[in-house]
Design a protein around this motif. Structure first.
Motif, short mmCIF file in Angstrom:
data_model
loop_
_atom_site.label_atom_id
_atom_site.label_comp_id
_atom_site.label_asym_id
_atom_site.label_seq_id
_atom_site.Cartn_x
_atom_site.Cartn_y
_atom_site.Cartn_z
N HIS A 1 0.86 -1.18 0.00
CA HIS A 1 0.00 0.00 0.00
C HIS A 1 0.90 1.23 0.00
O HIS A 1 1.52 1.55 1.03
N GLY A 2 1.03 1.86 -1.14
CA GLY A 2 1.92 3.01 -1.25
C GLY A 2 3.36 2.60 -1.00
O GLY A 2 3.87 1.70 -1.66
N ASP A 3 4.00 3.24 -0.02
CA ASP A 3 5.39 2.92 0.29
C ASP A 3 5.53 1.86 1.39
O ASP A 3 6.62 1.62 1.88
N LEU A 4 4.42 1.23 1.76
CA LEU A 4 4.42 0.22 2.82
C LEU A 4 4.20 -1.16 2.23
O LEU A 4 3.28 -1.37 1.43
N HIS B 1 6.48 -8.97 8.79
CA HIS B 1 7.49 -7.92 8.61
C HIS B 1 6.85 -6.74 7.90
O HIS B 1 6.16 -6.91 6.89
N TRP B 2 7.11 -5.57 8.44
CA TRP B 2 6.60 -4.31 7.89
C TRP B 2 7.79 -3.57 7.30
O TRP B 2 8.78 -3.32 8.00
N LEU B 3 7.69 -3.23 6.04
CA LEU B 3 8.79 -2.58 5.34
C LEU B 3 8.29 -1.28 4.71
O LEU B 3 7.30 -1.29 3.98
N ARG B 4 8.98 -0.20 4.98
CA ARG B 4 8.70 1.06 4.28
C ARG B 4 9.78 1.19 3.21
O ARG B 4 10.94 0.87 3.44
N THR B 5 9.38 1.65 2.02
CA THR B 5 10.30 1.75 0.91
C THR B 5 10.51 3.21 0.49
O THR B 5 9.65 4.06 0.72
N ALA B 6 11.65 3.46 -0.12
CA ALA B 6 11.98 4.75 -0.72
C ALA B 6 12.93 4.46 -1.89
O ALA B 6 13.86 3.67 -1.74
N ASP B 7 12.67 5.08 -3.00
CA ASP B 7 13.50 4.87 -4.19
C ASP B 7 13.59 3.39 -4.57
O ASP B 7 14.62 2.92 -5.05
N GLY B 8 12.51 2.62 -4.30
CA GLY B 8 12.47 1.20 -4.63
C GLY B 8 13.28 0.31 -3.70
O GLY B 8 13.46 -0.86 -3.98
#
Length: 158
Positions: free
Chosen positions: A61-64, A105-112
């Motif tokens: 969901h978005g960056d999550l 596991h919860w991962l937030r992403t940035a720049d892939g």
């Protein structure tokens, strides 16, 4: 996490990535970026062989990104847990037992790339499967000796 190749971590971990679970991990795992995540992998590999994660569900969901997995392995080395001051607080000697526990596991992403991680794990289930709890009197003594060795090793490095 089943690999220890630095290049593989750099492919998926952002240089400023933080692991919110690293508070109970060794000092090298408490930094930022791929090398800190690699330190977590090396820490797990010191205690467990045949590490694998069976992925059941992935939700984005978005960056999550949320990943539901079963982690499995066999304990072949001492598992050391660390306190907020990065000193060993508990050590669980290997008993050669297998385990399989669920994790989210919860991962937030940035720049892939992964820039933040936190998790929900069944630590009690793992402790029961590996024979850490309830500990027998003999195992308590083994834990005490293992903790002394872990603290001495930490102090020599520090």
């Amino acid at each position: 996490m089943a690999t220890s190749e630095p290049a593989e971590f750099a492919e998926v971990i952002h240089p400023r990535a933080v692991n919110r679970e690293a508070i109970a991990e060794p000092p090298a795992a408490r930094g930022l970026g791929p090398l800190a995540y690699r330190a977590t992998a090396l820490w797990l590999q010191e205690a467990f062989d045949d590490l694998a994660w069976d992925v059941h569900d992935v939700v984005e969901h978005g960056d999550l990104v949320v990943v539901h997995v079963t982690m499995r392995g066999i304990q072949t080395g001492t598992f050391v847990s660390y306190g907020p001051d990065a000193r060993p607080v508990a050590a669980f000697p290997a008993r050669g037992r297998r385990f399989a526990i669920t994790q989210t596991h919860w991962l937030r992403t940035a720049d892939g790339l992964v820039i933040e991680h936190w998790a929900n794990r069944d630590d009690l289930g793992m402790a029961q499967q590996l024979g850490w709890t309830p500990p027998s009197p003999g195992y308590l003594l083994s834990m005490w000796w293992a903790l002394r060795r872990a603290r001495a090793a930490h102090d020599r490095q520090g």
